[in-house]
Scaffold this active site. Sequence first.
Site, PDB file in Angstrom:
ATOM      1  N   HIS A 123       0.879  -1.178   0.000  1.00  0.00           N
ATOM      2  CA  HIS A 123       0.000   0.000   0.000  1.00  0.00           C
ATOM      3  C   HIS A 123       0.917   1.228   0.000  1.00  0.00           C
ATOM      4  O   HIS A 123       2.043   1.168   0.503  1.00  0.00           O
ATOM      5  CB  HIS A 123      -0.823  -0.065   1.292  1.00  0.00           C
ATOM      6  CG  HIS A 123      -1.904   0.955   1.426  1.00  0.00           C
ATOM      7  ND1 HIS A 123      -1.667   2.249   1.818  1.00  0.00           N
ATOM      8  CD2 HIS A 123      -3.247   0.867   1.258  1.00  0.00           C
ATOM      9  CE1 HIS A 123      -2.818   2.905   1.890  1.00  0.00           C
ATOM     10  NE2 HIS A 123      -3.788   2.092   1.548  1.00  0.00           N
ATOM     11  N   ASP A 200       3.000  -4.911   7.699  1.00  0.00           N
ATOM     12  CA  ASP A 200       1.810  -4.070   7.632  1.00  0.00           C
ATOM     13  C   ASP A 200       0.581  -4.978   7.737  1.00  0.00           C
ATOM     14  O   ASP A 200       0.198  -5.636   6.777  1.00  0.00           O
ATOM     15  CB  ASP A 200       1.830  -3.300   6.299  1.00  0.00           C
ATOM     16  CG  ASP A 200       0.526  -2.539   6.054  1.00  0.00           C
ATOM     17  OD1 ASP A 200      -0.361  -2.574   6.922  1.00  0.00           O
ATOM     18  OD2 ASP A 200       0.410  -1.924   4.972  1.00  0.00           O
ATOM     19  N   GLN A 203      -4.556  -5.121   6.717  1.00  0.00           N
ATOM     20  CA  GLN A 203      -5.551  -6.047   6.152  1.00  0.00           C
ATOM     21  C   GLN A 203      -5.505  -7.421   6.823  1.00  0.00           C
ATOM     22  O   GLN A 203      -6.472  -8.185   6.729  1.00  0.00           O
ATOM     23  CB  GLN A 203      -5.320  -6.240   4.646  1.00  0.00           C
ATOM     24  CG  GLN A 203      -5.510  -4.991   3.814  1.00  0.00           C
ATOM     25  CD  GLN A 203      -6.958  -4.526   3.733  1.00  0.00           C
ATOM     26  OE1 GLN A 203      -7.885  -5.308   3.926  1.00  0.00           O
ATOM     27  NE2 GLN A 203      -7.151  -3.249   3.464  1.00  0.00           N
ATOM     28  N   LYS A 226     -10.493  -1.105  10.148  1.00  0.00           N
ATOM     29  CA  LYS A 226     -10.788  -2.239   9.257  1.00  0.00           C
ATOM     30  C   LYS A 226     -11.199  -3.471  10.066  1.00  0.00           C
ATOM     31  O   LYS A 226     -11.437  -4.538   9.507  1.00  0.00           O
ATOM     32  CB  LYS A 226      -9.564  -2.547   8.395  1.00  0.00           C
ATOM     33  CG  LYS A 226      -9.208  -1.400   7.443  1.00  0.00           C
ATOM     34  CD  LYS A 226      -8.011  -1.711   6.627  1.00  0.00           C
ATOM     35  CE  LYS A 226      -7.370  -0.486   6.013  1.00  0.00           C
ATOM     36  NZ  LYS A 226      -8.111   0.082   4.893  1.00  0.00           N
ATOM     37  N   CYS A 366      -4.711   2.714  -3.597  1.00  0.00           N
ATOM     38  CA  CYS A 366      -3.450   3.158  -2.947  1.00  0.00           C
ATOM     39  C   CYS A 366      -2.349   2.124  -3.159  1.00  0.00           C
ATOM     40  O   CYS A 366      -1.568   1.853  -2.233  1.00  0.00           O
ATOM     41  CB  CYS A 366      -3.648   3.435  -1.460  1.00  0.00           C
ATOM     42  SG  CYS A 366      -4.816   4.729  -1.121  1.00  0.00           S
TER      43      CYS A 366
HETATM   44  N1  PLP Z   1      -1.840  -0.783   4.574  1.00  0.00           N
HETATM   45  C1  PLP Z   1      -2.808  -1.446   3.940  1.00  0.00           C
HETATM   46  C2  PLP Z   1      -2.515  -2.793   3.373  1.00  0.00           C
HETATM   47  C3  PLP Z   1      -4.077  -0.903   3.810  1.00  0.00           C
HETATM   48  O1  PLP Z   1      -5.032  -1.570   3.165  1.00  0.00           O
HETATM   49  C4  PLP Z   1      -4.325   0.390   4.368  1.00  0.00           C
HETATM   50  C5  PLP Z   1      -5.643   1.035   4.214  1.00  0.00           C
HETATM   51  O2  PLP Z   1      -6.323   0.872   3.210  1.00  0.00           O
HETATM   52  C6  PLP Z   1      -3.285   1.042   5.027  1.00  0.00           C
HETATM   53  C7  PLP Z   1      -2.058   0.426   5.118  1.00  0.00           C
HETATM   54  C8  PLP Z   1      -3.475   2.387   5.657  1.00  0.00           C
HETATM   55  O3  PLP Z   1      -4.217   2.231   6.836  1.00  0.00           O
HETATM   56  P1  PLP Z   1      -4.841   3.465   7.628  1.00  0.00           P
HETATM   57  O4  PLP Z   1      -6.119   3.811   6.930  1.00  0.00           O
HETATM   58  O5  PLP Z   1      -5.093   2.935   8.998  1.00  0.00           O
HETATM   59  O6  PLP Z   1      -3.865   4.569   7.644  1.00  0.00           O
END
Ligand code: PLP
Length: 408
Positions: A123, A200, A203, A226, A366
């Site tokens: 992302h 990360d 998800q 999420k 993103c």
């Molecule tokens: N990493 C991944 C894989 C995501 O899907 C997202 C959000 O869509 C993020 C990071 C960013 O998360 P946050 O909305 O908590 O900043």
Amino acid sequence: MTLDVEAIRADFPILERRLPNGKRLVYFDNAATSQKPQCVIDAMSEYYEHYNSNAHRANHTLADEATTALEGARDRISSYFGTSPDQMIYTSGATEAINLVAYGWARENLSEGDVVVLTEMEHHADIVPWQQMSVDIGIEVRYVPIDLESYTLDMDAFEVALEGASLVCVVHTSNVLGVRNPVEEIIEKSHAVGARVLIDCAQGAPHERIDFDSLGADFVAISAHKMAGPTGIGCILVRRDAMEEMVPFMTGGSMIKRVTTEGSTFQEGHAMFETGTPRIAEAIGWGAAVEWLEQFDMEEVHGHINDIASWTASQMRGIPGIRIYGDPGRDDSSGAVSFLHESIQSQDLALLLDEGGFAVRTGHHCAQPLMDALGVPSTNRASFWIYNTMEEADSFVQYLQEIVDRFA
Ligand code: PLP
């Protein structure tokens, strides 16, 4: 025991919603954000209605109650993630969590020429901070490609990229492909070459129980919104020895011990990285979300979501012109089905689906480097969670078929 999805749905008032055109909402945009159960909404309202106050500040009753609730949420959330409260730093979400590692750890511990390994399926939250570090301190960023046949990480290329690496940052589960990366193997191999690892889990956490201490990563980024929690909060879980190497990247109130006109001293541990008024209502809401999630066996939850995703994908493959990116049929896939139609533009398709009450995401998610690797500017994405049903999936497939029959 199987999940009682009807009882679960009853916890989410929004699922009763009808859209302005009278269509019943079918919410398939869970990878963007999940819906919130009533208990989360109630916990946050209860704070604002009965004990709204700043935390860690005053000695009055309300301040005491707010502090107890804030720290109680930290205890519950850190325990849910298999670790202790001192290894958890509240952030605004996964994005801030990763930025804290970049600005609080990498900028302090890495220098020109040091290698940070990413993957093509990250992302933007796990790409842009590292590109900034490349500008700021001259690190080298390497990207591990995906195998376009299987839509999985090319692990041979990973081993090559790992050579001489100081930090490896990998998404646990892709928000586009739904694929779960072999994070255990990645952590083991990265540690073997002396690299620290950031996973990360934005998800991953809504789909499986992340146990930070046994996973063994140095940093794990998590987003509350999420996983049934509110927006505006998340955390970075940090191993103690890694936290000792960090410096704060935001300074000001709360994180200090003593401030004089000559200079300041800072709190120790996680308190050093939580600056300003804490996200009190959000932490309380997240704590309630975790308490709500604790009633479920996450393997069962995953099985339910995976069944819906793999069935939906298999049906969609029978619709002429539909192409699916990823393999939602894999057992470890997380419930995201990314797709395109060969002649209906993705934006048009999303609007047509919306007319039928189906909320799906359209765009680059993103993840533009991944879109580049897939050779497309965007995809449509249906993503499922605990409260979705096979009936919803069936109506989605039928409606999609009707759209294709009418417009393709
Ligand atoms: N990493 C991944 C894989 C995501 O899907 C997202 C959000 O869509 C993020 C990071 C960013 O998360 P946050 O909305 O908590 O900043």
